[in-house]
Design a protein around this motif. Structure first.
Motif, PDB file in Angstrom:
ATOM      1  N   ASP A 137      -1.848   3.781   0.203  1.00  0.00           N
ATOM      2  CA  ASP A 137      -1.786   3.420  -1.215  1.00  0.00           C
ATOM      3  C   ASP A 137      -1.657   1.906  -1.414  1.00  0.00           C
ATOM      4  N   LEU A 138      -1.516   1.489  -2.660  1.00  0.00           N
ATOM      5  CA  LEU A 138      -1.474   0.068  -3.000  1.00  0.00           C
ATOM      6  C   LEU A 138      -0.304  -0.672  -2.363  1.00  0.00           C
ATOM      7  N   GLU A 139       0.778   0.057  -2.075  1.00  0.00           N
ATOM      8  CA  GLU A 139       1.969  -0.551  -1.500  1.00  0.00           C
ATOM      9  C   GLU A 139       1.959  -0.520   0.025  1.00  0.00           C
ATOM     10  N   GLY A 140       0.854  -0.054   0.606  1.00  0.00           N
ATOM     11  CA  GLY A 140       0.758  -0.008   2.056  1.00  0.00           C
ATOM     12  C   GLY A 140       1.431   1.207   2.678  1.00  0.00           C
ATOM     13  N   LYS A 141       1.761   2.197   1.870  1.00  0.00           N
ATOM     14  CA  LYS A 141       2.381   3.422   2.390  1.00  0.00           C
ATOM     15  C   LYS A 141       1.301   4.404   2.828  1.00  0.00           C
ATOM     16  N   ILE A 142       1.516   5.006   3.989  1.00  0.00           N
ATOM     17  CA  ILE A 142       0.549   5.942   4.548  1.00  0.00           C
ATOM     18  C   ILE A 142       0.889   7.356   4.070  1.00  0.00           C
ATOM     19  N   HIS A 143      -0.068   8.038   3.467  1.00  0.00           N
ATOM     20  CA  HIS A 143       0.151   9.381   2.948  1.00  0.00           C
ATOM     21  C   HIS A 143      -0.397  10.414   3.926  1.00  0.00           C
ATOM     22  N   ALA A 144       0.400  11.430   4.190  1.00  0.00           N
ATOM     23  CA  ALA A 144       0.002  12.515   5.083  1.00  0.00           C
ATOM     24  C   ALA A 144       0.184  13.838   4.352  1.00  0.00           C
ATOM     25  N   PHE A 145      -0.634  14.802   4.713  1.00  0.00           N
ATOM     26  CA  PHE A 145      -0.573  16.118   4.078  1.00  0.00           C
ATOM     27  C   PHE A 145      -0.129  17.148   5.103  1.00  0.00           C
ATOM     28  N   GLY A 146       1.163  17.442   5.088  1.00  0.00           N
ATOM     29  CA  GLY A 146       1.713  18.400   6.019  1.00  0.00           C
ATOM     30  C   GLY A 146       2.254  17.761   7.285  1.00  0.00           C
ATOM     31  N   CYS A 255       5.743   6.074   5.512  1.00  0.00           N
ATOM     32  CA  CYS A 255       4.836   7.220   5.431  1.00  0.00           C
ATOM     33  C   CYS A 255       5.377   8.200   4.397  1.00  0.00           C
ATOM     34  N   ILE A 256       4.505   8.701   3.547  1.00  0.00           N
ATOM     35  CA  ILE A 256       4.878   9.717   2.575  1.00  0.00           C
ATOM     36  C   ILE A 256       4.184  11.018   2.955  1.00  0.00           C
ATOM     37  N   VAL A 257       4.971  12.036   3.265  1.00  0.00           N
ATOM     38  CA  VAL A 257       4.426  13.329   3.670  1.00  0.00           C
ATOM     39  C   VAL A 257       4.497  14.288   2.493  1.00  0.00           C
ATOM     40  N   HIS A 258       3.352  14.867   2.150  1.00  0.00           N
ATOM     41  CA  HIS A 258       3.270  15.841   1.068  1.00  0.00           C
ATOM     42  C   HIS A 258       3.224  17.249   1.665  1.00  0.00           C
ATOM     43  N   ASP A 259       4.086  18.128   1.191  1.00  0.00           N
ATOM     44  CA  ASP A 259       4.065  19.521   1.630  1.00  0.00           C
ATOM     45  C   ASP A 259       4.505  20.406   0.480  1.00  0.00           C
ATOM     46  N   SER A 260       4.741  21.683   0.760  1.00  0.00           N
ATOM     47  CA  SER A 260       5.078  22.634  -0.296  1.00  0.00           C
ATOM     48  C   SER A 260       6.456  22.392  -0.899  1.00  0.00           C
TER      49      SER A 260
END
Length: 272
Positions: A137-146, A255-260
């Motif tokens: 993202d714009l702030e340099g954070k890495i997004h992960a899904f799961g 890192c931002i991890v997206h999950d349920s």
């Protein structure tokens, strides 16, 4: 460091693509519940399978050995081992090249317990971020899904014993492991490459495997559905990539991890 976020602001701003995914997942879940386990078991018997206990599916040298895990599986493993969530699992980011490691390096790092030294774990590098630009993202954070089970620096699962290739968490191993090399995708049975395929399997074992496969398929679909329902898309540009590279050069990254369960922000220390 770990921090969770599940704010109500995530109820809005769903993209058209996200809404399409959600609708598709709901339809697939409905159809998955109608699959016949007996027909699935018969197909498993036609293919045939008997585990050779070679451990190749757990080792990176023999192919993609990433094991996707949902939050409930992480919790079961955590309770069984006494490890923390982040000692069990790591963010599920797109595969990056893993350098060949000298086997002697593994021999010089004995494994007396589940816990692994940081130098023996897979790492990101500033160079590898180029292939992950769409996840930053714009702030340099890495997004992960799961999440996936943690892996060593050489890519092997941290729970495989070095000499015997036995699983240290076998009683609570993830559904992906207990149903390997089979999986269901698009309502159809598929197989991964495995030396155990083609061997006779009993009616009883095929039925048990079919039931486990259906449970895994539906559980993963339902978990993914909840994740997309909670997910809020983020803005991207090259500036974010440069920020992420600078952070890694300073031996940290976010890192931002997206999950349920929502989203979890992690501050990760990067080692030499």
């Amino acid at each position: 460091m770990e921090a969770s976020s599940t704010g109500s602001k995530q109820e809005s701003r769903k993209t058209d693509y996200q809404l399409l995914l959600i609708a598709g997942l709901k339809k697939e879940i409905e159809m998955a519940h109608k699959l016949d386990p007996e027909q699935l078991a018969a197909e498993i018997r036609r293919i045939g399978f008997y585990c050779q206990r070679c451990g190749k599916c757990c080792r990176r040298a023999f192919g993609d050995n990433r094991v996707a895990v949902i939050p409930s599986e992480i919790e079961r493993i955590r309770e069984h081992t006494g490890l923390s969530k982040l000692e069990v699992a790591e963010p599920f980011i797109p595969e990056i090249p893993i350098p060949n490691e000298n086997q002697e390096d593994e021999e010089n790092h004995p494994e007396p317990s589940f816990r692994q030294s940081e130098e023996n774990e897979e790492q990101l590098s500033p160079e590898s971020l180029e292939s992950l630009q769409e996840c930053i993202d714009l702030e340099g954070k890495i997004h992960a899904f799961g999440w996936i089970l943690r892996r060593k620096k050489n890519g092997d699962c941290i729970f495989i014993e070095k000499d015997t290739h036995r699983c240290q968490i076998y009683p609570v191993r993830p559904m992906l492991c207990s149903t390997y090399p089979f999986y269901i995708e698009g309502l159809r049975l598929h197989t991964c490459e495995c030396e155990g395929l083609g061997y006779p399997i009993s009616i009883e074992d095929s039925r048990k495997l079919a039931e486990d496969l259906l449970m895994r398929y539906i559980s993963e679909l339902e978990d993914t559905l909840v994740m997309y329902e909670k997910f809020v898309d983020f803005r991207r540009d090259k500036k974010g990539l440069e920020i992420a590279k600078m952070s890694l050069m300073s031996r940290t990254c976010t890192c931002i991890v997206h999950d349920s369960l929502g989203s979890t922000e992690l501050l990760v220390n990067s080692q030499d």
